[in-house]
Each structure stands twice: as structure tokens, then as C-alpha cells.
Design a protein around this motif. Structure first.
Motif, PDB file in Angstrom:
ATOM      1  N   ARG A 346       0.953  -1.267   0.124  1.00 12.03           N
ATOM      2  CA  ARG A 346       0.077  -0.018   0.145  1.00 12.03           C
ATOM      3  C   ARG A 346       0.837   1.368  -0.058  1.00 12.03           C
ATOM      4  N   GLU A 347       0.533   2.196  -0.768  1.00 21.54           N
ATOM      5  CA  GLU A 347       1.006   3.427  -0.682  1.00 21.54           C
ATOM      6  C   GLU A 347       2.409   3.375  -1.292  1.00 21.54           C
ATOM      7  N   CYS A 348       2.831   2.369  -2.380  1.00 22.04           N
ATOM      8  CA  CYS A 348       4.194   2.426  -2.527  1.00 22.04           C
ATOM      9  C   CYS A 348       4.107   2.061  -4.049  1.00 22.04           C
ATOM     10  N   ASP A 349       4.595   2.741  -5.076  1.00 20.87           N
ATOM     11  CA  ASP A 349       4.589   2.506  -6.618  1.00 20.87           C
ATOM     12  C   ASP A 349       5.392   1.529  -6.839  1.00 20.87           C
ATOM     13  N   GLY A 350       5.078   0.518  -7.447  1.00 23.46           N
ATOM     14  CA  GLY A 350       5.686  -0.675  -8.069  1.00 23.46           C
ATOM     15  C   GLY A 350       6.364  -1.586  -6.985  1.00 23.46           C
ATOM     16  N   VAL A 351       6.080  -1.654  -5.733  1.00 28.18           N
ATOM     17  CA  VAL A 351       6.325  -2.517  -4.681  1.00 28.18           C
ATOM     18  C   VAL A 351       5.388  -3.664  -4.343  1.00 28.18           C
ATOM     19  N   TYR A 352       5.795  -4.970  -4.327  1.00 26.72           N
ATOM     20  CA  TYR A 352       5.037  -6.011  -4.130  1.00 26.72           C
ATOM     21  C   TYR A 352       5.718  -6.815  -2.965  1.00 26.72           C
ATOM     22  N   ALA A 353       4.772  -7.373  -2.383  1.00 27.22           N
ATOM     23  CA  ALA A 353       5.316  -8.233  -1.226  1.00 27.22           C
ATOM     24  C   ALA A 353       4.649  -9.615  -1.147  1.00 27.22           C
ATOM     25  N   VAL A 354       5.268 -10.688  -1.071  1.00 29.25           N
ATOM     26  CA  VAL A 354       4.652 -11.994  -0.927  1.00 29.25           C
ATOM     27  C   VAL A 354       5.375 -12.894   0.319  1.00 29.25           C
ATOM     28  N   GLY A 355       4.497 -13.916   0.695  1.00 33.38           N
ATOM     29  CA  GLY A 355       5.163 -14.694   1.694  1.00 33.38           C
ATOM     30  C   GLY A 355       5.090 -14.237   3.174  1.00 33.38           C
ATOM     31  N   ASP A 356       6.020 -14.908   3.879  1.00 35.31           N
ATOM     32  CA  ASP A 356       5.777 -14.471   5.293  1.00 35.31           C
ATOM     33  C   ASP A 356       6.128 -12.961   5.722  1.00 35.31           C
ATOM     34  N   CYS A 357       6.861 -12.205   4.967  1.00 38.46           N
ATOM     35  CA  CYS A 357       6.791 -10.810   5.267  1.00 38.46           C
ATOM     36  C   CYS A 357       5.721 -10.060   5.081  1.00 38.46           C
ATOM     37  N   ALA A 358       4.725 -10.606   4.473  1.00 40.17           N
ATOM     38  CA  ALA A 358       3.294  -9.960   4.207  1.00 40.17           C
ATOM     39  C   ALA A 358       2.394 -10.652   4.858  1.00 40.17           C
ATOM     40  N   THR A 359       2.763 -11.762   5.780  1.00 42.47           N
ATOM     41  CA  THR A 359       1.533 -12.628   6.157  1.00 42.47           C
ATOM     42  C   THR A 359       1.556 -12.508   7.891  1.00 42.47           C
TER      43      THR A 359
END
Ligand code: FAD
Length: 557
Positions: A346-359
Motif C-alpha cells: 500500500r502507498e508504494c509505487d511498483g512494490v509488491y510483497a509475498v510470503g511471510d513478510c506480508a503474512t
């Protein structure tokens, strides 16, 4: 400079570092300079991490479409579900890892890999700051900068000590391959120490007391593996001290394996009881000193127990540089990176997060949910009305937007679905809900998602160009407007809990429970199938066969 995709591609730029020193710049486009057609430059994707999320993303990405760089402090992928088996030599460490360069080579594209760790994300300038663990630049600090158009953060999490004094210094963790190797060496050291001639019985007992803190799937599986190792192999090799071995499993909640069905929890507790594993539920470890571990229980107060080795497995926490990044982008109060349903931070252009750092960390969420329930259940009846449940849910959503996201990804869109899942019936508005059942329904939201997210995101990137050329993409599933991609949907594929003695419990989709020897064979087949390559598959199967024929290796190497 040579123009191969190696570390020597680093172009030095002056003044790029905030520190003002010389900072190497990883310029992945330098290959394009010589002998290649100069089309429009490809967009740069930088992937942080080579675990489940990062590797699945890379394996599914059409790497011809992008200029891809991968950054991770370890140059391999590790099959984490088999780490407990590595701790006792059932499976060898090299059998559960696959070199990342081999995975990238199979893709055939021109993907670069840098063995380094990211220590700062500068999303305003679309740069990341990295530090190499092995090499160095002219400045001697091994630091370099990387630009990105898209950043995929898949850095996982670290073990969480909940700031309990002495844990960091005195406990072993079970998160990485190195951790499993350390545990294996130390188990053998404990046996050898306890066999030394000058020790009295008490000291031998202390050395052979193995304490596992945390009754989740990892702690339970490790305790079971250790018990098998001791009874099947070490008891023959150390006959004079084998009767002194004790394994304790300490859990703060009322039961172990709380995220599993009650039938599995009960079976596991009974089995461990029969095996002589001392399961202490309702005890919270408050301090770990060099010689004794202190735990607390409202009935008994503080108890200090001498131990030879302690393994800490109570859950995961945020990596410090991710916490810093979250502060930077206004997510400082959260525990994991908040993403939307398309996995964009959220609020970050072009940045995605997957896995434990976003869970979300299940233990924390469950603690908080219990607290919210306690407050909502004013008459202490153990049930809430639909209206009260709605209030509870609203409160949970405010604290954990991710819970809402996961409920949606499981197509559980509201009270009616939750009630159905928790009660197993289709009644809607009038039903009252049992709190324990409700918590069980919610606990399903935090299972393994990293690889499904990696796969989903790669597919989105593969279709990105198409979607840009045809902006009238599919209508968003819910809500206003159109979106180029369908939101991420998590599919729960079930979970296993190996309990030792060739018995495993499984909770499969549709709440199908299976426990026993036949489930152990299901476990063998699933994990053999899920291996990332034929090489690791062959190694793991041969390790299992070796163990059946010759037993586990007990040398301290
Ligand atoms: P990880 O797989 O942990 O990968 C993180 C990556 O990021 C690593 O390559 C790491 O080196 C890299 N990294 C770290 N710091 C940096 C940095 N600063 N810069 C760049 N890269 C960095 N899940 C299941 O579903 N089933 C199971 O049976 C199961 N068993 C498990 C058993 C054990 C012992 C453990 C520890 C975990 C288990 N899990 C299981 C959980 C599962 O492993 C995780 O959910 C999964 O690994 C998360 O994937 P990830 O990509 O987010 O992180």
C-alpha cells in the motif's frame, strides 16, 4: 569490465551513496551495450529473497519480458518442511537445497543473481541498498545500490523471541538449514558430554534434557524426530545413559497444535504421553539462563528447570530492515507489510510483497482475537450473537487488514460464510456462534501462502504488457471500477503434522482428517512430489531409504 552477468558488472559511481562514499552500482543493462539489438529497455524487476515466495515467482515468470535481478544472502532455495528431518540426520542438508543459479539456468533467460542482503529500501527513488556478505568493493564495505521499476519483496521473517531474556544467547532456532545443522551437532554433543566419566547422575540428566519451546507444527515435529532418533538409534549406541534422556515440549496455550482440528491435537497429546515426551501446556517461558529455563504457570508460579539443550520455535517476527521500511511508508504500527488484494504494498509505487513478510503471524493474531472475544463476550457465555460477531470482526479488520484480505481470498466474505465454516451449517442471521469454533475458522486464514502468491504474481507480470495494451481488463470481482487482474485467491491445500513412529496427522481440504501409518506414506509421497528438482527428489528418497536400512548417522561432524 567484462560484460558477463557476474558480480564484476558493478559499475562504480561517485556520490550515489547517502554516506557520500564510493558505492558500487549494480547495472544490469551493461550487457546491452555490446553486440545486442538496442530495443526499448526492458523494465527492471528486482526480487529480494530466494525462499518459497521468491523462487516460485522466478520459476513462473516469463523472464524474456523483463530485466530481472535477484538478491539474497543465500544462493540456494531450501525446502523448509524437511528441516526438522535434517536436525536428526533423517535427511541430509544438501538433499533439501537447490542452488538458485541452477534454477535460474533452467529458465534459460538472462536473470542475474547477487549474493547479498538488502538493508534499506528507498521506495521514493526506487533504489535498494545492498551489502555483499562475501565480496567487497573498492571502499571495502561491500555495499552497492540497485535500481528497480518493480520490486518484489519475498524476504520471509526471522524467529521471534518475544524479547524473552536469554533466548537469543542460549537457545537454538529452527528456521534455516544452518540452524538444523547446528541442532544436529549439538544433540550429539549433549550425548557425548553426558557420557564423560567424571559426571554425576544429575549432570548427565541435565545434559540429556532436551526442551522444545513452542507446540506449533515445527516444535512438535522436531520433538517427534528427536524422540525417534533417541529410541531407534541413540539408545543402542549409548545404552548406559539412554534411560536418562528426557524431552519436554512447552506450550503457553492450553493445547499443542492449536491450529489443527481437535481430534489431531488430542491424538498428538496422547501419543506424546505414551512416548514419554513431557508435554507441558499452559506454561510460558519467561527466561532462559545458561543452565536453567524458567517457565510460568498461574497455578505453580515460576519453575526453573535445568536443561542440556533448548530449541525455540514460537513463531516468526518482522526482519528489522522491513520494520524500518514500514515506518518509512507509514505502516510502522503494523506487524507485516500491508498489501492490497493484488499483493501491491500500500502507498508504494511498483512494490509488491509475498510470503511471510506480508503474512500475519498466527500466534499474535490468535492472542489478539482471544482478547477481543474476551471483551465482547460480556456475559462470559462462550458464545456471541451475530451482531456481536460483526463488531468483533470490525475490530479485527482494523487491527489486521490482512485478515480481511485472507478471508476474501478464501471467498469468505462475511459473517454468513464464517458462521457456515465454523458451524458447518447454512444458517445465517439468527445463529449464535461458539467462540472456539469461530477461532478455528479464523485460524485457517494464516496457512502457507508464499508459493501461491509467488505464482500468482508471476502470472500477473507475464500478462502486464497485454493488460497495458488492452486496459479494459476483467471487471473487478467486487467493488467499483475495473482492474487488470483478478485479485489473489488463496487455496487451502491442507497441512501435515508428523508425530514420529512413522505416524502422521493430516488435515486436508473439506476438513478431512487422517491420522496414522497410512498418512505417513501420504506424507512421504506428497513431499517427494513437491521437491523442487529431480536431483533433490532423488536425494531425499535415497536418504529415507538409507535411514530405513542403516539408521541415522550419529557422528558429530
Ligand atoms: P522464506 O522461504 O523464508 O525465504 C526468505 C528469503 O529471503 C530467503 O532466501 C532469505 O535468504 C532471503 N532474505 C532474508 N533477508 C534478506 C535480505 N535482507 N535481503 C534479501 N534477501 C533476504 N510451511 C508449510 O506450508 N508447510 C510446512 O510443512 C512448513 N514447514 C516448515 C518447517 C520449518 C522448520 C520452517 C522454518 C517453516 C516451515 N513452513 C512450512 C513455513 C514456510 O517455510 C514459510 O511460510 C515460507 O518459507 C515463507 O516463504 P517466504 O518466501 O516468505 O520466506
Amino acid at each position: 569490465f567484462n560484460h558477463r552477468p557476474t558480480f564484476t558488472n558493478l559499475v562504480l559511481v561517485l556520490g550515489a551513496a547517502s554516506s557520500g562514499g564510493l558505492v558500487a552500482y549494480a547495472d544490469s543493462n551493461s550487457d546491452d551495450v555490446v553486440g545486442k539489438p538496442q530495443g526499448p529497455p526492458k523494465k527492471k524487476i528486482v526480487v529480494l529473497g530466494t525462499g518459497w515466495g521468491g523462487t516460485t515467482f522466478l520459476r513462473n515468470l516469463d523472464s524474456r519480458l523483463y530485466d530481472v535481478q535477484v538478491i539474497s544472502p543465500r544462493n540456494y532455495f531450501a525446502f523448509t518442511p524437511l528441516l526438522p528431518s535434517v536436525t536428526c540426520g533423517t535427511v541430509e542438508p544438501r538433499s533439501v537445497v537447490e542452488p538458485i543459479r541452477r534454477i535460474l539456468e533452467k529458465k534459460g533467460g538472462d536473470i542475474k543473481f547477487w549474493e547479498a542482503e538488502c538493508f534499506k529500501i528507498d521506495s521514493a527513488n526506487k533504489k535498494i541498498h545492498c551489502r555483499s556478505n562475501i565480496g567487497t568493493n573498492l571502499d571495502g564495505n561491500g555495499e552497492f545500490l540497485v535500481d528497480y521499476d518493480y520490486l518484489v519483496i519475498a524476504v520471509g521473517a526471522r524467529s521471534n523471541t518475544f524479547n524473552t531474556p536469554g533466548v537469543e544467547e542460549n537457545c537454538f532456532f529452527l528456521k534455516e538449514v544452518e540452524d538444523a545443522q547446528k541442532i544436529r551437532r549439538n544433540v550429539m554433543d549433549c550425548f557425548e558430554r553426558a557420557s564423560l566419566p567424571y559426571l554425576d547422575e544429575e549432570e548427565r540428566k541435565k545434559n540429556l534434557h532436551f526442551v522444545v519451546v513452542g507446540g506449533g507444527p515445527t516444535g512438535v515435529e522436531f520433538a517427534a524426530e528427536l524422540h525417534d532418533f533417541v529410541t531407534e538409534d541413540l539408545s543402542k549406541l549409548y545404552p548406559s545413559i539412554q534411560h536418562l534422556v528426557k524431552i519436554s515440549l512447552i506450550e503457553a496455550a492450553d493445547h499443542i497444535l492449536t491450529m489443527f482440528d481437535k481430534r489431531i491435537t488430542e491424538f498428538a497429546e496422547d501419543k506424546f504421553g505414551r512416548d514419554g515426551i513431557d508435554v507441558k501446556t499452559g506454561y510460558k517461558v519467561v527466561k532462559v539462563a545458561k543452565d536453567a529455563i524458567t517457565m510460568q504457570n498461574p497455578a505453580t508460579g515460576d519453575i526453573a528447570v535445568p536443561y542440556g539443550m533448548a530449541v525455540w520455535s514460537t513463531g516468526i517476527g518482522t526482519r528489522p530492515f522491513i520494520s524500518e521500511f514500514m515506518k518509512q511508508i507509514g505502516q510502522g504500527k503494523r506487524r507485516v507489510l500491508a498489501t492490497d488484494e493484488w499483493l501491491r504494498v500500500r502507498e508504494c509505487d511498483g512494490v509488491y510483497a509475498v510470503g511471510d513478510c506480508a503474512t500475519i503471524n498466527q500466534r499474535r493474531v490468535m492472542d489478539d482475537i482471544s482478547e477481543i472475544f474476551r471483551v465482547a463476550d460480556k456475559d462470559n457465555s462462550g458464545t456471541l450473537t451475530v451482531k456481536e460477531i460483526q463488531d468483533v470482526l470490525d475490530d479485527i479488520y482494523v487491527r489486521y487488514p490482512q485478515v480481511e484480505l485472507y478471508l476474501k481470498s478464501r471467498q469468505m466474505n462475511g459473517i454468513a460464510d464464517l458462521v457456515r465454516t465454523a458451524k458447518g451449517d447454512a444458517e445465517k442471521e439468527s445463529v449464535e456462534l461458539n467462540i472456539e469454533e469461530f477461532k478455528k475458522a479464523l485460524s485457517l486464514v494464516d496457512s502457507q501462502v508464499a508459493s501461491q502468491q509467488g505464482q500468482y504474481l508471476a502470472r500477473c507480470f507475464n500478462k502486464m504488457k497485454d493488460a497495458e495494451e488492452n486496459p479494459e481488463g476483467p471487471i473487478r470481482i467486487r467493488g467499483e471500477g475495473r482492474h487488470r487482474f483478478r485479485p489473489f485467491r488463496y487455496r487451502h491445500l491442507g497441512q501435515f503434522a508428523p508425530l514420529g513412529g512413522e505416524q502422521t496427522a493430516a488435515q486436508l481440504p473439506g476438513d478431512w482428517i487422517s491420522i496414522g501409518h497410512s498418512t505417513q506414506w501420504l506424507w512421504y509421497s506428497v513431499y517427494a512430489t513437491k521437491q523442487i528438482s529431480w536431483r533433490t527428489r532423488a536425494l531425499v528418497i535415497s536418504d529415507w531409504s538409507r535411514r530405513f536400512i542403516f539408521g541415522r548417522d550419529s557422528s558429530c561432524i
